[in-house]
Design a protein around this motif. Structure first.
Motif, PDB file in Angstrom:
ATOM      1  N   ARG A 131     -82.525  18.295  36.146  1.00  0.00           N
ATOM      2  CA  ARG A 131     -82.789  17.431  34.230  1.00  0.00           C
ATOM      3  C   ARG A 131     -82.817  16.458  34.498  1.00  0.00           C
ATOM      4  O   ARG A 131     -82.390  15.309  33.795  1.00  0.00           O
ATOM      5  CB  ARG A 131     -81.335  17.856  34.139  1.00  0.00           C
ATOM      6  CG  ARG A 131     -80.643  18.902  33.681  1.00  0.00           C
ATOM      7  CD  ARG A 131     -79.256  19.133  32.888  1.00  0.00           C
ATOM      8  NE  ARG A 131     -78.744  19.098  34.045  1.00  0.00           N
ATOM      9  CZ  ARG A 131     -77.879  19.241  35.621  1.00  0.00           C
ATOM     10  NH1 ARG A 131     -78.970  20.852  35.482  1.00  0.00           N
ATOM     11  NH2 ARG A 131     -77.379  19.067  36.535  1.00  0.00           N
ATOM     12  N   GLY A 132     -84.097  15.910  35.637  1.00  0.00           N
ATOM     13  CA  GLY A 132     -84.269  14.379  35.831  1.00  0.00           C
ATOM     14  C   GLY A 132     -83.273  13.847  36.032  1.00  0.00           C
ATOM     15  O   GLY A 132     -83.352  12.008  36.230  1.00  0.00           O
ATOM     16  N   ASN A 133     -82.448  13.963  37.339  1.00  0.00           N
ATOM     17  CA  ASN A 133     -80.768  13.494  38.120  1.00  0.00           C
ATOM     18  C   ASN A 133     -80.843  13.445  38.803  1.00  0.00           C
ATOM     19  O   ASN A 133     -81.322  14.869  39.902  1.00  0.00           O
ATOM     20  CB  ASN A 133     -79.822  13.263  37.096  1.00  0.00           C
ATOM     21  CG  ASN A 133     -79.995  12.793  35.317  1.00  0.00           C
ATOM     22  OD1 ASN A 133     -80.092  11.776  34.965  1.00  0.00           O
ATOM     23  ND2 ASN A 133     -79.327  14.291  34.900  1.00  0.00           N
ATOM     24  N   LYS A 134     -81.190  12.747  39.841  1.00  0.00           N
ATOM     25  CA  LYS A 134     -81.008  12.784  41.160  1.00  0.00           C
ATOM     26  C   LYS A 134     -79.777  13.209  41.364  1.00  0.00           C
ATOM     27  O   LYS A 134     -78.809  12.670  41.280  1.00  0.00           O
ATOM     28  CB  LYS A 134     -81.762  11.508  42.314  1.00  0.00           C
ATOM     29  CG  LYS A 134     -81.048  10.445  42.005  1.00  0.00           C
ATOM     30  CD  LYS A 134     -81.784   8.877  43.156  1.00  0.00           C
ATOM     31  CE  LYS A 134     -81.073   8.164  43.090  1.00  0.00           C
ATOM     32  NZ  LYS A 134     -80.973   6.773  44.286  1.00  0.00           N
ATOM     33  N   ALA A 135     -79.661  13.779  42.959  1.00  0.00           N
ATOM     34  CA  ALA A 135     -77.880  13.832  43.403  1.00  0.00           C
ATOM     35  C   ALA A 135     -77.662  12.629  43.647  1.00  0.00           C
ATOM     36  O   ALA A 135     -77.809  11.615  43.938  1.00  0.00           O
ATOM     37  CB  ALA A 135     -77.963  15.035  44.556  1.00  0.00           C
TER      38      ALA A 135
END
Length: 203
Positions: A131-135
């Motif tokens: 969703r466009g977010n890195k971990a």
């Protein structure tokens, strides 16, 4: 109450597996296991602390969110949550972990055991983005054992049969938390609305 206190007593009740069963246990991921992980949007992560106290944490994202580096290595992204970090702290104390991978509609599951470590690596965190977010960080698991678990528990539970499901059961964190702190009904409703909005915008 007759307490079971030995493997022998346990075996007298449960019996022994057939000669074929041990052959399903592997020391690394085969092609079928890798394919299953690629279809799985949910896993359960089991960890224990230094004193043997256990906890289980769900991890979920779009199918295939766990990255298979090779037949012995998994990368599990850590996302936003309640920040209690029980599982993560356990891994720092005891690297042994157990995983159960689920695929909706499939009653068999994949069980994986291994040794985990926590990695703060920008490249890896970006590799397992969603969703466009890195971990936030990556749980690196070195596989020591894996096998497919039979479907009997899921068949008995009718887990994937919607017509067997009870009416939806909603959890009110407002009632669980706010009322415990002395808040009134208005505060409870306000907190529940905050949680619903957080589910929509803060995954």
């Amino acid at each position: 109450m007759a307490r079971i206190e030995s493997v022998e007593a346990l075996r007298s009740l449960i019996g022994h597996p057939s000669e074929m069963v041990p052959h399903k246990i592997h020391r690394e991921l085969n092609a079928r296991a890798i394919g299953f992980i690629g279809r799985s949007p949910m896993l359960m992560l089991s960890t224990t602390d230094a004193n043997g106290n256990a906890t289980v944490s769900p991890k979920g994202d779009p199918a295939g969110f766990v990255h298979v580096e090779d037949s012995r290595t998994l990368l599990i992204p850590e996302r936003k949550g309640n920040k209690l970090i029980f599982s993560l702290a356990n891994i720092l104390a005891n690297r042994g972990v157990g995983l159960i991978f689920l695929v909706p509609g499939t009653c068999e599951t994949l069980r994986v055991q291994g040794e985990a470590e926590l990695l703060d690596d920008a490249e890896l965190c970006e590799k397992v983005h969603a969703r466009g977010n890195k971990a936030l960080l990556v749980i690196h698991v070195r596989v020591t054992e894996c096998y497919f678990h039979c479907a009997k528990a899921f068949l008995r539970a009718q887990l994937w049969k919607p017509d067997s499901w009870l009416p939806e059961y909603r959890i009110s964190f407002g009632k669980l938390l706010v009322s415990k702190m002395g808040g009134d009904e208005a505060a409870v409703r306000q907190f529940d609305q905050f949680v619903e909005q957080d589910y929509k915008t803060n995954l």
